[in-house]
Design a protein around this motif. Structure first.
Motif, short mmCIF file in Angstrom:
data_model
loop_
_atom_site.label_atom_id
_atom_site.label_comp_id
_atom_site.label_asym_id
_atom_site.label_seq_id
_atom_site.Cartn_x
_atom_site.Cartn_y
_atom_site.Cartn_z
N PRO A 22 0.14 -0.71 -0.43
CA PRO A 22 0.20 0.08 0.10
C PRO A 22 0.78 0.85 0.31
O PRO A 22 1.09 1.16 0.20
N SER A 24 1.04 3.80 2.13
CA SER A 24 0.15 4.93 3.00
C SER A 24 0.44 4.26 4.30
O SER A 24 2.00 3.73 3.96
N ARG A 76 5.77 -0.93 3.67
CA ARG A 76 4.82 -0.21 2.96
C ARG A 76 5.63 0.86 1.64
O ARG A 76 6.71 0.38 0.62
N PHE A 118 -4.76 -4.11 -1.56
CA PHE A 118 -4.45 -2.95 -2.28
C PHE A 118 -5.40 -2.56 -3.26
O PHE A 118 -5.31 -1.54 -3.36
N ASP A 121 -7.77 -0.34 -0.69
CA ASP A 121 -6.50 0.98 -0.41
C ASP A 121 -6.55 1.63 -1.76
O ASP A 121 -6.73 3.27 -1.59
#
Length: 339
Positions: A22, A24, A76, A118, A121
Motif C-alpha cells: 500500500p 500509505s 509500505r 491493495f 486501498d
C-alpha cells in the motif's frame, strides 16, 4: 492451478508484488503478500518473495519503506513520481470497490478479502484525493440500507477470530476454539465448521463439535480463541445450510411451520403484500365485505408475532389465526420470513 513464474517473467512478479504494497502508513508483511498472491492464483514461495522485496527496497525505484523493528519485516510505499504508484482505477470502479468492501465484509473468507486489500486501498485513496472525484465520493453519502429491525451496534469480532474461522471454513479444516456461551460458561473444543450466517448485527458459525452428530450455531463475538488445525473437517453429506437456517432458531423461530390466516382492512397493506408476498404459497383476496383475506404457509416465529403487533392498528387487522402444519415441511419457493 496457480500460475508459476520463472526468471523470464520477473517483471510480472515485481508488478504483482508492488500492487500489494500500500501507498500509505500501513505495513504489510511478506507472508501477507504471499497469501494474497496465492488467493489470486499466483504461486510463489515466501523465500522468493522476500528476495524480491529486498531487491525492490534496495533499488530505491519504487518508494518502498521497510520496517525492520520486528523479525518479520513490514513493507509500505511512499508516493513517488513513478507510474507504479497508481493502479489506475476509474472513479466508478473505486465506488463499486468501496461499496463491496463494506457490504461483503463478513460474506467472504478473510484471506480472500485480504488479497483485495491493495485494491481497496487504491480505491479509498482515489476517492479521497483532494478536489477529485467529488461526485463519486459524495455518492457514498447518498446510499443507505435500512433494516426492518431496531438498529444495534454490531458486537466486536476480533479480526484474528474471523480470519481463522473463515480460513477453516474455506479450507475445510477443523478449528480448535475457546468459546463462552450466553450463560458465561467457557468451553474448549475442536469443531468442524459448516457455514456462516449473518443475522442483523450478529455473525454465527454453524458447526459440529468433535465426537457429536448434531449441528449448533455459535456467535463469533463470543469466541476467545480460534486456531486452524491440520485435520480435515468432515462435512455431513446431508447438511444444507439454508435448510438449517429455515428449520432452526434463526429469525427467532422454533422451526414449526403453520398455515397462517390473516384478515385486515387496509388496501395499502394489501398492495404492499401483493408487491412483496411472504412466499409463493401466499393467497390474497378481497371479500365482498371489503375485508382482505390472506392465507400462507410460513414458519412460526417471534418476528411474525411482532409483525402482527406492529401493523395491527394501521392495517386494521381483524383476525390472525395459526394452524399447525403436520408432517413434512412444505416446499415453498421464496423467502419465508415476515417483513
Amino acid at each position: 492451478m496457480g500460475r508459476k513464474y520463472n526468471r523470464s517473467s520477473e517483471a510480472d512478479i515485481i508488478l504483482e508484488i508492488l500492487a500489494r504494497i500500500p501507498v500509505s502508513n500501513r505495513y504489510v508483511s511478506a507472508d501477507e503478500i504471499v497469501r494474497s498472491l496465492s488467493e489470486a492464483g499466483i504461486e510463489i514461495s515466501l523465500r522468493s518473495t522476500q528476495r524480491y522485496l529486498k531487491q525492490m527496497a534496495d533499488s530505491g525505484k519504487y518508494g518502498i519503506i521497510r520496517d525492520t523493528r520486528d523479525s518479520a519485516y513490514g513493507y509500505r510505499r511512499e508516493r513517488t513520481c513513478s507510474q507504479f504508484d497508481s493502479i489506475n482505477l476509474r472513479p466508478n470502479e473505486c465506488l463499486l470497490l468501496r461499496l463491496a468492501q463494506e457490504h461483503m465484509r463478513y460474506q467472504m473468507p478473510g484471506a480472500v478479502l485480504k488479497s483485495l486489500d491493495f485494491l481497496f486501498d487504491a480505491a479509498e485513496k482515489e476517492l479521497n484525493e483532494k478536489g477529485r472525484n467529488a461526485k463519486e465520493r459524495n455518492w457514498l453519502k447518498k446510499v443507505c440500507v435500512v433494516s426492518s429491525s431496531i438498529s444495534q451496534i454490531p458486537p466486536k469480532i476480533l479480526p484474528r477470530i474471523f480470519d481463522s474461522v473463515s480460513e477453516a471454513l474455506y479450507e475445510e479444516k477443523m478449528l480448535r476454539v475457546e468459546y463462552t456461551n450466553n450463560e458465561g460458561k467457557t468451553t474448549k473444543a475442536a469443531v468442524a465448521p459448516l457455514g456462516l450466517v449473518q443475522q442483523d448485527s450478529r455473525l454465527y458459525l454453524i458447526c459440529r463439535f468433535e465426537h457429536f452428530d448434531n449441528e449448533v450455531h455459535l456467535a463469533l463475538h463470543r469466541f476467545k480463541r480460534a486456531e486452524v488445525t491440520d485435520f480435515p473437517a468432515v462435512r455431513p453429506k446431508d447438511f444444507d445450510l439454508q435448510g438449517y437456517v429455515n428449520d432452526r432458531h434463526f429469525n427467532f423461530s422454533n422451526g414449526a411451520w403453520i398455515h397462517w390466516i390473516l384478515e385486515f382492512e387496509s388496501d395499502q397493506t394489501a398492495r404492499n403484500l401483493t408487491e412483496t408476498p411472504f412466499n409463493t404459497s401466499q393467497i390474497l383476496e378481497k371479500g365482498e365485505d371489503g375485508i382482505w383475506h390472506l392465507e400462507v404457509d410460513i414458519q412460526d416465529s417471534m418476528l411474525l408475532d411482532g409483525w402482527v403487533a406492529m401493523w395491527k392498528e394501521k392495517a386494521g387487522i381483524r383476525r390472525s389465526d395459526k394452524q399447525p402444519i403436520e408432517g413434512d415441511v412444505p416446499e415453498i419457493i421464496g423467502l419465508s420470513r415476515p417483513r
